[in-house]
Design a protein around this motif. Structure first.
Motif, PDB file in Angstrom:
ATOM      1  N   MET A   1     -16.021 -18.059 -44.319  1.00  0.00           N
ATOM      2  CA  MET A   1     -15.369 -17.374 -43.264  1.00  0.00           C
ATOM      3  C   MET A   1     -16.031 -17.768 -41.805  1.00  0.00           C
ATOM      4  O   MET A   1     -15.222 -17.869 -40.839  1.00  0.00           O
ATOM      5  CB  MET A   1     -15.440 -15.915 -43.364  1.00  0.00           C
TER       6      MET A   1
ATOM      7  N   THR B   1     -14.843 -21.553 -41.235  1.00  0.00           N
ATOM      8  CA  THR B   1     -13.637 -21.834 -40.986  1.00  0.00           C
ATOM      9  C   THR B   1     -12.850 -20.720 -39.874  1.00  0.00           C
ATOM     10  O   THR B   1     -12.016 -21.172 -38.903  1.00  0.00           O
ATOM     11  CB  THR B   1     -12.414 -21.303 -42.092  1.00  0.00           C
TER      12      THR B   1
ATOM     13  N   ALA C   1     -12.446 -17.658 -39.997  1.00  0.00           N
ATOM     14  CA  ALA C   1     -11.590 -16.605 -40.341  1.00  0.00           C
ATOM     15  C   ALA C   1     -12.139 -15.170 -40.114  1.00  0.00           C
ATOM     16  O   ALA C   1     -13.209 -15.113 -40.330  1.00  0.00           O
ATOM     17  CB  ALA C   1     -11.197 -16.676 -41.914  1.00  0.00           C
ATOM     18  N   ARG C   2     -11.274 -14.273 -39.874  1.00  0.00           N
ATOM     19  CA  ARG C   2     -11.870 -13.107 -39.632  1.00  0.00           C
ATOM     20  C   ARG C   2     -11.429 -12.025 -40.552  1.00  0.00           C
ATOM     21  O   ARG C   2     -12.207 -10.925 -40.717  1.00  0.00           O
ATOM     22  CB  ARG C   2     -10.984 -12.428 -38.288  1.00  0.00           C
ATOM     23  N   THR C   3     -10.546 -12.438 -41.472  1.00  0.00           N
ATOM     24  CA  THR C   3     -10.351 -11.592 -42.902  1.00  0.00           C
ATOM     25  C   THR C   3     -10.244 -12.613 -44.037  1.00  0.00           C
ATOM     26  O   THR C   3     -10.068 -13.479 -43.831  1.00  0.00           O
ATOM     27  CB  THR C   3      -9.175 -10.654 -42.548  1.00  0.00           C
ATOM     28  N   ARG C   4     -10.321 -11.876 -45.175  1.00  0.00           N
ATOM     29  CA  ARG C   4     -10.150 -12.357 -46.454  1.00  0.00           C
ATOM     30  C   ARG C   4      -8.761 -13.138 -46.419  1.00  0.00           C
ATOM     31  O   ARG C   4      -8.500 -14.171 -46.810  1.00  0.00           O
ATOM     32  CB  ARG C   4     -10.315 -11.615 -47.609  1.00  0.00           C
ATOM     33  N   GLU C   5      -7.698 -12.470 -46.020  1.00  0.00           N
ATOM     34  CA  GLU C   5      -6.441 -12.962 -45.832  1.00  0.00           C
ATOM     35  C   GLU C   5      -6.154 -14.209 -45.245  1.00  0.00           C
ATOM     36  O   GLU C   5      -5.692 -15.080 -45.479  1.00  0.00           O
ATOM     37  CB  GLU C   5      -5.302 -11.962 -45.605  1.00  0.00           C
ATOM     38  N   GLU C   6      -6.734 -14.093 -44.176  1.00  0.00           N
ATOM     39  CA  GLU C   6      -6.935 -15.227 -43.088  1.00  0.00           C
ATOM     40  C   GLU C   6      -7.643 -16.544 -43.743  1.00  0.00           C
ATOM     41  O   GLU C   6      -7.189 -17.659 -43.768  1.00  0.00           O
ATOM     42  CB  GLU C   6      -7.473 -14.716 -41.843  1.00  0.00           C
ATOM     43  N   LEU C   7      -8.571 -15.992 -44.293  1.00  0.00           N
ATOM     44  CA  LEU C   7      -9.428 -17.329 -44.990  1.00  0.00           C
ATOM     45  C   LEU C   7      -8.713 -17.908 -45.899  1.00  0.00           C
ATOM     46  O   LEU C   7      -8.518 -19.217 -46.118  1.00  0.00           O
ATOM     47  CB  LEU C   7     -10.578 -16.578 -45.538  1.00  0.00           C
ATOM     48  N   ASP C   8      -8.109 -17.310 -46.902  1.00  0.00           N
ATOM     49  CA  ASP C   8      -7.075 -17.967 -47.965  1.00  0.00           C
ATOM     50  C   ASP C   8      -5.896 -18.732 -47.352  1.00  0.00           C
ATOM     51  O   ASP C   8      -5.810 -19.784 -47.874  1.00  0.00           O
ATOM     52  CB  ASP C   8      -6.560 -16.511 -48.624  1.00  0.00           C
ATOM     53  N   ARG C   9      -5.402 -18.236 -46.411  1.00  0.00           N
ATOM     54  CA  ARG C   9      -4.152 -19.066 -45.654  1.00  0.00           C
ATOM     55  C   ARG C   9      -4.978 -20.196 -45.043  1.00  0.00           C
ATOM     56  O   ARG C   9      -4.366 -21.409 -45.191  1.00  0.00           O
ATOM     57  CB  ARG C   9      -3.687 -18.284 -44.580  1.00  0.00           C
ATOM     58  N   LEU C  10      -6.205 -20.344 -44.294  1.00  0.00           N
ATOM     59  CA  LEU C  10      -6.709 -21.478 -44.025  1.00  0.00           C
ATOM     60  C   LEU C  10      -6.862 -22.506 -44.986  1.00  0.00           C
ATOM     61  O   LEU C  10      -6.995 -23.735 -44.952  1.00  0.00           O
ATOM     62  CB  LEU C  10      -8.027 -21.115 -43.082  1.00  0.00           C
TER      63      LEU C  10
END
Length: 348
Positions: free
Chosen positions: A115, A118, A120-129
């Motif tokens: 996180m 990348t 990313a601020r959330t787990r979902e955003e991390l997965d998208r990235l």
């Protein structure tokens, strides 16, 4: 279905058949026994690499990508061989629990790291990235778990003799004496003029001579270099930090600083005469010089022990993996044509 030709026929009650759509990343790039290594497991970052190198000739870029994939597949094969060996020894019911424990470590240590790297601020955003770069949290987790398990099992299987005898160390020292030799080195200053920046070579020579005279008259060397030198270190006052003999592109400067065997280098603290090359003229001054030296055997023993143990570890690992390869069939899409064939044209 017709009994005559064995093929489906289209009609009101018969569905239309279509070619199956290949699943992206499902190409098989390797096999370890019955397990396969898919392209998606090793292709993370490849799309970005292609996008960032559009100006690179396609054949060179694809050759580089092929080499990257080949190395990643080789690493995966080693991990799978080791993990399969572990599974043959560890009780079947225990293995899932071990993987779960390592997966918890991934959640605790690697998710925060990913996180942060990348943004990313959330787990979902991390997965998208991650998915945008050809990966995912699940793939990262599986890769982490496999790597940790393989390293731990390898550490338990590869044992080396820790004790290193005096005679073995002495033989290593004699056979690798160049590893313990340090060439002469020097700190020095440089004033340079580029001949092409003057109407004639004579005017370039006169300009450099004037710079040298300023230093002799008391102007600080660094001040003259910053104001007038064309050398690569002019903005650092012409200063070159410790430079090893033989490392300079200019043989002329190397001889002036270190000598050539027949003659010594210029004296420390003295300005050199003007040194002439085809495209540039130089004046240099050596600030410090150290002669070549060799670390005595007595002082090198700690390092030698580490080197011998590292060699033993590499050989033990190679022997262990060779044994596993004899036990388990291994194939990759990068094997020579006689050993492998693939329909994935993009890998050829």
């Amino acid at each position: 279905m017709s009994a005559g030709d064995g093929q489906p026929h289209r009609g009101e009650d018969t569905p239309t058949w279509s070619e199956p759509t290949p699943c992206e990343g499902a190409e098989i790039l390797g096999r370890v026994g019955s397990e396969v290594i898919l392209a998606k497991e090793v292709s993370w970052g490849i799309a970005e690499l292609r996008a960032q190198n559009k100006d690179v000739p396609r054949d060179l870029l694809e050759a580089k990508i092929r080499e990257i994939l080949k190395q990643r597949v080789a690493q995966k094969i080693e991990e799978r061989l080791i993990i399969q060996d572990a599974q043959r020894t560890i009780p079947k019911d225990n293995f899932p629990k071990i993987r779960e424990n390592v997966a918890r470590e991934f959640e605790a240590s690697q998710i925060p790291r990913l996180m942060k790297s990348t943004g990313a601020r959330t787990r979902e955003e991390l997965d998208r990235l991650l998915e945008a770069s050809g990966s995912s949290i699940e793939m990262q987790k599986n890769s982490f778990v496999d790597a940790v398990l393989a390293n731990e099992w390898l550490r338990h299987q590869v044992k080396i003799e820790e004790d290193v005898g005096h005679e073995e160390m002495l033989n290593y020292y004699r056979q690798h004496v160049s590893e313990f030799e340090t060439p002469a080195r020097a700190r020095w200053e440089q004033l340079t003029v580029r001949v092409a920046r003057f109407p004639s070579r004579e005017e370039a020579y006169a300009a450099l001579a004037q710079m040298g005279n300023q230093v002799l008259d008391g102007t600080p060397f660094a001040e003259v270099a910053r104001a007038q030198s064309h050398g690569s270190t002019a903005q650092q006052g012409g200063l070159w930090d410790w430079t090893s003999q033989g490392s300079l592109a200019s043989a002329l400067l190397d001889r002036a600083i270190f000598g050539d065997g027949a003659r010594p280098g210029i004296p420390v603290g003295a300005l050199s005469p003007i040194l002439e090359e085809e495209h540039a003229l130089h004046i240099i001054r050596v600030l410090e010089r150290e002669p070549p030296r060799r670390t005595p055997f007595e002082q090198a023993q700690v390092e030698i022990k580490k080197k011998i143990r590292a060699q033993r570890e590499v050989k033990a690992k190679q022997d262990y993996l060779a044994k596993l390869r004899r036990q388990t069939p291994v194939w990759t899409a990068f094997d020579p044509p006689a050993a492998a064939s693939t329909s994935n044209g993009w890998l050829r």
